[in-house]
Design a protein around this motif. Structure first.
Motif, PDB file in Angstrom:
ATOM      1  N   UNK A  55     -16.158 -57.264  -9.343  1.00  0.00           N
ATOM      2  CA  UNK A  55     -15.488 -56.840 -10.663  1.00  0.00           C
ATOM      3  C   UNK A  55     -16.240 -57.579 -11.844  1.00  0.00           C
ATOM      4  N   UNK A  56     -17.355 -58.200 -11.500  1.00  0.00           N
ATOM      5  CA  UNK A  56     -17.857 -59.272 -12.250  1.00  0.00           C
ATOM      6  C   UNK A  56     -18.577 -58.749 -13.752  1.00  0.00           C
ATOM      7  N   UNK A  57     -18.727 -57.449 -13.744  1.00  0.00           N
ATOM      8  CA  UNK A  57     -19.124 -56.893 -14.881  1.00  0.00           C
ATOM      9  C   UNK A  57     -18.243 -56.169 -15.431  1.00  0.00           C
ATOM     10  N   UNK A  58     -18.228 -55.499 -16.658  1.00  0.00           N
ATOM     11  CA  UNK A  58     -17.273 -54.728 -17.218  1.00  0.00           C
ATOM     12  C   UNK A  58     -17.627 -53.241 -16.623  1.00  0.00           C
ATOM     13  N   UNK A  59     -16.698 -52.209 -16.900  1.00  0.00           N
ATOM     14  CA  UNK A  59     -16.635 -50.992 -16.574  1.00  0.00           C
ATOM     15  C   UNK A  59     -17.743 -50.187 -17.258  1.00  0.00           C
ATOM     16  N   UNK A  60     -18.254 -49.068 -16.670  1.00  0.00           N
ATOM     17  CA  UNK A  60     -19.090 -48.054 -17.546  1.00  0.00           C
ATOM     18  C   UNK A  60     -18.301 -46.873 -17.617  1.00  0.00           C
ATOM     19  N   UNK A  61     -18.629 -46.366 -18.519  1.00  0.00           N
ATOM     20  CA  UNK A  61     -17.839 -45.119 -19.159  1.00  0.00           C
ATOM     21  C   UNK A  61     -18.838 -43.948 -19.589  1.00  0.00           C
ATOM     22  N   UNK A  62     -17.776 -42.780 -19.562  1.00  0.00           N
ATOM     23  CA  UNK A  62     -18.451 -41.446 -19.686  1.00  0.00           C
ATOM     24  C   UNK A  62     -17.306 -40.735 -20.426  1.00  0.00           C
ATOM     25  N   UNK A  63     -17.360 -40.384 -21.764  1.00  0.00           N
ATOM     26  CA  UNK A  63     -16.426 -39.793 -22.617  1.00  0.00           C
ATOM     27  C   UNK A  63     -16.763 -38.252 -23.051  1.00  0.00           C
ATOM     28  N   UNK A  64     -16.060 -37.264 -23.079  1.00  0.00           N
ATOM     29  CA  UNK A  64     -16.541 -36.170 -23.697  1.00  0.00           C
ATOM     30  C   UNK A  64     -15.432 -35.245 -24.241  1.00  0.00           C
ATOM     31  N   UNK A  65     -15.697 -34.599 -25.369  1.00  0.00           N
ATOM     32  CA  UNK A  65     -14.440 -33.773 -26.100  1.00  0.00           C
ATOM     33  C   UNK A  65     -14.553 -32.209 -25.141  1.00  0.00           C
ATOM     34  N   UNK A  66     -15.368 -31.996 -24.408  1.00  0.00           N
ATOM     35  CA  UNK A  66     -15.535 -30.905 -23.628  1.00  0.00           C
ATOM     36  C   UNK A  66     -14.277 -30.591 -22.520  1.00  0.00           C
ATOM     37  N   UNK A  67     -13.907 -29.472 -22.271  1.00  0.00           N
ATOM     38  CA  UNK A  67     -12.787 -29.268 -21.375  1.00  0.00           C
ATOM     39  C   UNK A  67     -13.590 -29.874 -19.999  1.00  0.00           C
ATOM     40  N   UNK A  68     -12.983 -30.532 -19.146  1.00  0.00           N
ATOM     41  CA  UNK A  68     -13.511 -31.105 -17.842  1.00  0.00           C
ATOM     42  C   UNK A  68     -14.067 -29.954 -17.003  1.00  0.00           C
ATOM     43  N   UNK A  69     -13.575 -28.836 -16.892  1.00  0.00           N
ATOM     44  CA  UNK A  69     -13.606 -27.974 -15.961  1.00  0.00           C
ATOM     45  C   UNK A  69     -15.176 -27.131 -16.438  1.00  0.00           C
ATOM     46  N   UNK A  70     -15.562 -27.559 -17.747  1.00  0.00           N
ATOM     47  CA  UNK A  70     -16.742 -27.031 -18.277  1.00  0.00           C
ATOM     48  C   UNK A  70     -17.990 -28.020 -18.449  1.00  0.00           C
ATOM     49  N   UNK A  71     -17.741 -29.136 -18.126  1.00  0.00           N
ATOM     50  CA  UNK A  71     -18.810 -29.998 -18.297  1.00  0.00           C
ATOM     51  C   UNK A  71     -19.680 -30.166 -17.207  1.00  0.00           C
ATOM     52  N   UNK A  72     -20.935 -29.855 -17.252  1.00  0.00           N
ATOM     53  CA  UNK A  72     -22.060 -30.274 -16.146  1.00  0.00           C
ATOM     54  C   UNK A  72     -22.207 -31.384 -15.906  1.00  0.00           C
ATOM     55  N   UNK A  73     -22.232 -32.406 -17.044  1.00  0.00           N
ATOM     56  CA  UNK A  73     -22.656 -33.669 -16.721  1.00  0.00           C
ATOM     57  C   UNK A  73     -21.489 -34.565 -16.049  1.00  0.00           C
ATOM     58  N   UNK A  74     -20.273 -33.936 -16.111  1.00  0.00           N
ATOM     59  CA  UNK A  74     -19.243 -34.729 -15.190  1.00  0.00           C
ATOM     60  C   UNK A  74     -19.520 -34.572 -13.893  1.00  0.00           C
ATOM     61  N   UNK A  75     -19.919 -33.272 -13.568  1.00  0.00           N
ATOM     62  CA  UNK A  75     -20.269 -32.962 -12.370  1.00  0.00           C
ATOM     63  C   UNK A  75     -21.259 -33.622 -11.652  1.00  0.00           C
ATOM     64  N   UNK A  76     -22.487 -33.777 -12.459  1.00  0.00           N
ATOM     65  CA  UNK A  76     -23.752 -34.642 -12.106  1.00  0.00           C
ATOM     66  C   UNK A  76     -23.369 -36.012 -11.914  1.00  0.00           C
ATOM     67  N   UNK A  77     -22.524 -36.660 -12.617  1.00  0.00           N
ATOM     68  CA  UNK A  77     -22.369 -37.994 -12.733  1.00  0.00           C
ATOM     69  C   UNK A  77     -21.363 -38.433 -11.551  1.00  0.00           C
ATOM     70  N   UNK A  78     -20.367 -37.659 -11.292  1.00  0.00           N
ATOM     71  CA  UNK A  78     -19.249 -38.220 -10.203  1.00  0.00           C
ATOM     72  C   UNK A  78     -19.878 -37.578  -8.900  1.00  0.00           C
ATOM     73  N   UNK A  79     -21.110 -36.856  -8.914  1.00  0.00           N
ATOM     74  CA  UNK A  79     -21.722 -36.655  -7.571  1.00  0.00           C
ATOM     75  C   UNK A  79     -22.705 -37.697  -7.360  1.00  0.00           C
ATOM     76  N   UNK A  80     -22.987 -38.228  -8.205  1.00  0.00           N
ATOM     77  CA  UNK A  80     -23.888 -39.385  -7.892  1.00  0.00           C
ATOM     78  C   UNK A  80     -23.273 -40.916  -7.869  1.00  0.00           C
TER      79      UNK A  80
END
Length: 279
Positions: A55-80
């Protein structure tokens, strides 16, 4: 209002619960049976502590105003991304505009915060509550939500030293200011806070009718209950989840957090503590 989940334990591929569960968070963004709103399509957020440095560094973030079900970047990121502690949140806007700075979770140094619910009639109490934030923290309020103000109030009142006491003071202030403005039930919601090691999950509302909140049962118990469930092999022995609603239909996998309670979640398990039960 919204739906969220929080995970702590052995590093886990985030898509395991955000995308791939029977009732994953993305599935709940489209259809939330236990939510105040069925659809939560007004943006989302994903915040995680890197596997090697938490926990020594702060968290990383990804935010979007797209609906979660329609965001390809969320799928790519969470699968990595594999992380020992992460938050994710899908939003149903209750008033503040749909913009990236209004998406949860919020961050301060190594702390994260997210909220499902609302400060009722926030426009009436907004000025008093916002001006109660410490001047050094005020510039960090980038959005327009009641949730972000609540986070910075808690920081002002000592969140980093004692998260439970600080949240109690913050909620009492919300209720006091709200009552001064004629708001009968100022506070509604479930809140998750973490320092990168421990998660504090609060369930409280002024009316004592708080949005739902659950946590998973000990993984070793679940393996005994469901010895043929291959999916359980994806989780380590210290895996813990806190969720707005269960991620599957298997009986006994999730336990509801009682009303007016804070659940303290870490590698040792779950502990409950009353929260403003006599307020």
């Amino acid at each position: 209002m919204c739906r969220w989940l929080a995970y702590v334990g052995e590093p886990l591929l985030a898509s395991t619960v955000i995308l791939d569960a029977q009732h994953s968070l993305v599935a709940q963004s489209l259809n939330s049976p236990l939510g105040h709103e069925t659809v939560n399509g007004d943006g989302f957020g994903f915040g995680w502590y890197p596997e090697e440095s938490a926990p020594h560094s702060g968290p990383a973030f990804f935010h979007s105003i797209e609906p979660a079900w329609n965001d390809e970047n969320l799928r790519e990121l969470t699968r990595s991304v594999r992380s020992p502690l992460f938050f994710s949140h899908v939003r149903a806007a209750a008033g503040p505009p749909i913009q990236r700075t209004n998406c949860h979770p919020f961050r301060h140094e190594n702390w994260m915060f997210m909220h499902n619910g609302a400060l009722d009639d926030f426009e009436k109490s907004k000025r008093d509550l916002t001006f109660a934030v410490d001047p050094s923290l005020y510039p960090e309020i980038r959005g327009t939500t009641d949730s972000e103000v609540l986070f910075h109030l808690a920081l002002t009142l000592g969140l980093k030293e004692d998260p439970i006491a600080a949240m109690e003071k913050a909620v009492r202030m919300v209720e006091s200011v709200g009552h001064d403005h004629g708001i009968p039930f100022p506070m509604q919601g479930t809140v998750a806070v973490t320092d990168g090691v421990t998660i504090w999950a609060f369930r409280y509302s002024s009316a004592r009718r708080t949005r739902t909140l659950f946590h998973s049962v000990d993984i070793d118990i679940l393996r005994e209950m469901y010895p043929d469930a291959e999916r359980l092999t994806l989780f380590g022995s210290h895996a813990r989840l806190v969720v707005s609603e269960p991620l599957n239909d298997l009986p006994g996998v999730f336990t509801e957090v009682p009303e007016s309670t804070v659940a303290i979640v870490d590698a040792e398990g779950y502990r409950y503590q009353p929260f403003l039960d006599a307020a």
